[in-house]
Design a protein around this motif. Structure first.
Motif, PDB file in Angstrom:
ATOM      1  N   VAL A   8      -7.605   7.577  -4.876  1.00  0.00           N
ATOM      2  CA  VAL A   8      -6.656   8.137  -5.840  1.00  0.00           C
ATOM      3  C   VAL A   8      -5.285   8.308  -5.191  1.00  0.00           C
ATOM      4  O   VAL A   8      -4.254   7.954  -5.783  1.00  0.00           O
ATOM      5  N   ALA A   9      -5.262   8.828  -3.974  1.00  0.00           N
ATOM      6  CA  ALA A   9      -3.986   9.030  -3.285  1.00  0.00           C
ATOM      7  C   ALA A   9      -3.283   7.702  -3.026  1.00  0.00           C
ATOM      8  O   ALA A   9      -2.074   7.580  -3.237  1.00  0.00           O
ATOM      9  N   GLY A  10      -4.013   6.700  -2.577  1.00  0.00           N
ATOM     10  CA  GLY A  10      -3.410   5.390  -2.323  1.00  0.00           C
ATOM     11  C   GLY A  10      -2.843   4.774  -3.583  1.00  0.00           C
ATOM     12  O   GLY A  10      -1.746   4.201  -3.587  1.00  0.00           O
ATOM     13  N   HIS A  11      -3.577   4.882  -4.687  1.00  0.00           N
ATOM     14  CA  HIS A  11      -3.110   4.343  -5.962  1.00  0.00           C
ATOM     15  C   HIS A  11      -1.858   5.075  -6.430  1.00  0.00           C
ATOM     16  O   HIS A  11      -0.884   4.448  -6.882  1.00  0.00           O
ATOM     17  N   GLU A  12      -1.843   6.401  -6.333  1.00  0.00           N
ATOM     18  CA  GLU A  12      -0.690   7.190  -6.774  1.00  0.00           C
ATOM     19  C   GLU A  12       0.549   6.915  -5.921  1.00  0.00           C
ATOM     20  O   GLU A  12       1.655   6.820  -6.444  1.00  0.00           O
ATOM     21  N   ILE A  13       0.360   6.804  -4.629  1.00  0.00           N
ATOM     22  CA  ILE A  13       1.505   6.512  -3.751  1.00  0.00           C
ATOM     23  C   ILE A  13       2.092   5.154  -4.099  1.00  0.00           C
ATOM     24  O   ILE A  13       3.305   4.998  -4.221  1.00  0.00           O
ATOM     25  N   SER A  14       1.244   4.161  -4.309  1.00  0.00           N
ATOM     26  CA  SER A  14       1.725   2.829  -4.668  1.00  0.00           C
ATOM     27  C   SER A  14       2.382   2.848  -6.047  1.00  0.00           C
ATOM     28  O   SER A  14       3.380   2.163  -6.284  1.00  0.00           O
ATOM     29  N   ASP A  15       1.863   3.641  -6.966  1.00  0.00           N
ATOM     30  CA  ASP A  15       2.420   3.747  -8.310  1.00  0.00           C
ATOM     31  C   ASP A  15       3.824   4.352  -8.275  1.00  0.00           C
ATOM     32  O   ASP A  15       4.729   3.896  -8.977  1.00  0.00           O
ATOM     33  N   HIS A  16       4.025   5.373  -7.433  1.00  0.00           N
ATOM     34  CA  HIS A  16       5.328   6.042  -7.360  1.00  0.00           C
ATOM     35  C   HIS A  16       6.358   5.255  -6.563  1.00  0.00           C
ATOM     36  O   HIS A  16       7.550   5.507  -6.676  1.00  0.00           O
ATOM     37  N   THR A  17       5.918   4.323  -5.757  1.00  0.00           N
ATOM     38  CA  THR A  17       6.867   3.518  -4.985  1.00  0.00           C
ATOM     39  C   THR A  17       7.166   2.192  -5.670  1.00  0.00           C
ATOM     40  O   THR A  17       7.853   1.349  -5.111  1.00  0.00           O
ATOM     41  N   GLY A  18       6.645   2.008  -6.869  1.00  0.00           N
ATOM     42  CA  GLY A  18       6.961   0.818  -7.650  1.00  0.00           C
ATOM     43  C   GLY A  18       6.203  -0.419  -7.240  1.00  0.00           C
ATOM     44  O   GLY A  18       6.710  -1.528  -7.363  1.00  0.00           O
ATOM     45  N   GLY A  19       4.991  -0.271  -6.771  1.00  0.00           N
ATOM     46  CA  GLY A  19       4.205  -1.424  -6.351  1.00  0.00           C
ATOM     47  C   GLY A  19       3.666  -2.211  -7.536  1.00  0.00           C
ATOM     48  O   GLY A  19       3.529  -1.701  -8.650  1.00  0.00           O
ATOM     49  N   SER A  20       3.351  -3.465  -7.314  1.00  0.00           N
ATOM     50  CA  SER A  20       2.762  -4.303  -8.364  1.00  0.00           C
ATOM     51  C   SER A  20       1.304  -3.912  -8.558  1.00  0.00           C
ATOM     52  O   SER A  20       0.741  -3.121  -7.804  1.00  0.00           O
ATOM     53  N   ARG A  21       0.672  -4.490  -9.561  1.00  0.00           N
ATOM     54  CA  ARG A  21      -0.728  -4.167  -9.851  1.00  0.00           C
ATOM     55  C   ARG A  21      -1.628  -4.530  -8.658  1.00  0.00           C
ATOM     56  O   ARG A  21      -2.528  -3.783  -8.298  1.00  0.00           O
ATOM     57  N   GLY A  22      -1.371  -5.669  -8.029  1.00  0.00           N
ATOM     58  CA  GLY A  22      -2.150  -6.078  -6.852  1.00  0.00           C
ATOM     59  C   GLY A  22      -1.949  -5.129  -5.685  1.00  0.00           C
ATOM     60  O   GLY A  22      -2.899  -4.785  -4.978  1.00  0.00           O
ATOM     61  N   ASN A  23      -0.717  -4.679  -5.488  1.00  0.00           N
ATOM     62  CA  ASN A  23      -0.436  -3.729  -4.405  1.00  0.00           C
ATOM     63  C   ASN A  23      -1.112  -2.387  -4.663  1.00  0.00           C
ATOM     64  O   ASN A  23      -1.546  -1.716  -3.722  1.00  0.00           O
ATOM     65  N   LYS A  24      -1.184  -1.979  -5.930  1.00  0.00           N
ATOM     66  CA  LYS A  24      -1.848  -0.718  -6.270  1.00  0.00           C
ATOM     67  C   LYS A  24      -3.334  -0.791  -5.912  1.00  0.00           C
ATOM     68  O   LYS A  24      -3.903   0.166  -5.389  1.00  0.00           O
ATOM     69  N   ASN A  25      -3.941  -1.946  -6.183  1.00  0.00           N
ATOM     70  CA  ASN A  25      -5.366  -2.105  -5.857  1.00  0.00           C
ATOM     71  C   ASN A  25      -5.589  -2.128  -4.348  1.00  0.00           C
ATOM     72  O   ASN A  25      -6.556  -1.555  -3.850  1.00  0.00           O
ATOM     73  N   ILE A  26      -4.706  -2.805  -3.635  1.00  0.00           N
ATOM     74  CA  ILE A  26      -4.828  -2.851  -2.173  1.00  0.00           C
ATOM     75  C   ILE A  26      -4.628  -1.457  -1.590  1.00  0.00           C
ATOM     76  O   ILE A  26      -5.372  -1.019  -0.692  1.00  0.00           O
ATOM     77  N   ALA A  27      -3.639  -0.731  -2.107  1.00  0.00           N
ATOM     78  CA  ALA A  27      -3.384   0.624  -1.625  1.00  0.00           C
ATOM     79  C   ALA A  27      -4.567   1.536  -1.922  1.00  0.00           C
ATOM     80  O   ALA A  27      -4.939   2.382  -1.101  1.00  0.00           O
ATOM     81  N   ALA A  28      -5.173   1.364  -3.102  1.00  0.00           N
ATOM     82  CA  ALA A  28      -6.341   2.173  -3.455  1.00  0.00           C
ATOM     83  C   ALA A  28      -7.512   1.863  -2.518  1.00  0.00           C
ATOM     84  O   ALA A  28      -8.214   2.774  -2.061  1.00  0.00           O
ATOM     85  N   ALA A  29      -7.732   0.583  -2.214  1.00  0.00           N
ATOM     86  CA  ALA A  29      -8.832   0.206  -1.313  1.00  0.00           C
ATOM     87  C   ALA A  29      -8.580   0.731   0.104  1.00  0.00           C
ATOM     88  O   ALA A  29      -9.498   1.260   0.755  1.00  0.00           O
ATOM     89  N   ALA A  30      -7.343   0.607   0.574  1.00  0.00           N
ATOM     90  CA  ALA A  30      -7.024   1.118   1.919  1.00  0.00           C
ATOM     91  C   ALA A  30      -7.161   2.632   1.956  1.00  0.00           C
ATOM     92  O   ALA A  30      -7.680   3.205   2.928  1.00  0.00           O
ATOM     93  N   GLY A  31      -6.710   3.303   0.900  1.00  0.00           N
ATOM     94  CA  GLY A  31      -6.850   4.764   0.830  1.00  0.00           C
ATOM     95  C   GLY A  31      -8.300   5.191   0.802  1.00  0.00           C
ATOM     96  O   GLY A  31      -8.687   6.182   1.416  1.00  0.00           O
ATOM     97  N   ALA A  32      -9.129   4.426   0.071  1.00  0.00           N
ATOM     98  CA  ALA A  32     -10.565   4.737   0.006  1.00  0.00           C
ATOM     99  C   ALA A  32     -11.213   4.604   1.379  1.00  0.00           C
ATOM    100  O   ALA A  32     -12.006   5.454   1.798  1.00  0.00           O
ATOM    101  N   ALA A  33     -10.872   3.549   2.106  1.00  0.00           N
ATOM    102  CA  ALA A  33     -11.456   3.346   3.446  1.00  0.00           C
ATOM    103  C   ALA A  33     -11.016   4.459   4.398  1.00  0.00           C
ATOM    104  O   ALA A  33     -11.838   5.048   5.117  1.00  0.00           O
ATOM    105  N   ALA A  34      -9.717   4.759   4.400  1.00  0.00           N
ATOM    106  CA  ALA A  34      -9.214   5.811   5.292  1.00  0.00           C
ATOM    107  C   ALA A  34      -9.790   7.168   4.903  1.00  0.00           C
ATOM    108  O   ALA A  34     -10.168   7.976   5.767  1.00  0.00           O
ATOM    109  N   GLY A  35      -9.893   7.429   3.594  1.00  0.00           N
ATOM    110  CA  GLY A  35     -10.458   8.690   3.131  1.00  0.00           C
ATOM    111  C   GLY A  35     -11.921   8.837   3.490  1.00  0.00           C
ATOM    112  O   GLY A  35     -12.382   9.926   3.829  1.00  0.00           O
TER     113      GLY A  35
END
Length: 158
Positions: free
Chosen positions: A77-104
């Motif tokens: 959730v945190a990775g997706h929200e951070i990517s959403d607020h920084t103007g990332g594309s849909r693919g970047n939001k998914n990558i950020a969510a996956a990276a956030g999930a792994a780190a979390g």
């Protein structure tokens, strides 16, 4: 004149070197009940020998993967929200969510281990004769009869 000055400097250096005490040598033996290895090691007020290690069960329990699962959800959730607020594309939001999930998941697992894991009472006979007991979560290679140092309430290898 230069040769005389160089010779005088060399003689003075040799004379001073002869007066200096060599580092690395001392009277040796035991020092106030503590162990001094006899090689110029001055007495260390926060050093000593581990005499006993007791394992203390935390008494806390949680299902095995609880920390990893909860950490993974929060991280995604945190990775997706951070990517959403920084103007990332849909693919970047998914990558950020996956990276956030792994780190979390990694962080959540470590937090769970710290909360539910055992701790250790480490008894140390200090060089000055005092006996202290320090409680900490990890041993970090410390065993009985190991020469250690107590720094900021933690026992570390010397």
């Amino acid at each position: 004149m230069k040769i005389q000055l160089i010779a005088a400097g060399a003689i003075a250096s040799l004379a001073l070197a002869g007066c200096a005490t060599s580092p690395g040598y001392s009277s040796g033996g035991y020092n106030n009940g503590g162990y001094n290895n006899g090689y110029g090691q001055s007495q260390c007020r926060d050093c000593g020998i581990v005499t006993r290690i007791d394992t203390l069960a935390s008494g806390r329990a949680a299902p095995a993967a609880t920390g990893a699962i909860l950490g993974g959800i929060v991280g995604a959730v945190a990775g997706h929200e951070i990517s959403d607020h920084t103007g990332g594309s849909r693919g970047n939001k998914n990558i950020a969510a996956a990276a956030g999930a792994a780190a979390g998941a990694v962080a959540g697992n470590k937090i769970q281990q710290n909360v539910t894991g055992n701790s250790y009472d480490i008894q140390v006979r200090m060089d000055d004769g005092r006996v202290i007991v320090v409680n900490q979560k990890d041993l970090g290679g410390i065993r009985e009869n190991t020469y250690v140092r107590v720094v900021n309430g933690r026992v570390i290898l010397r």
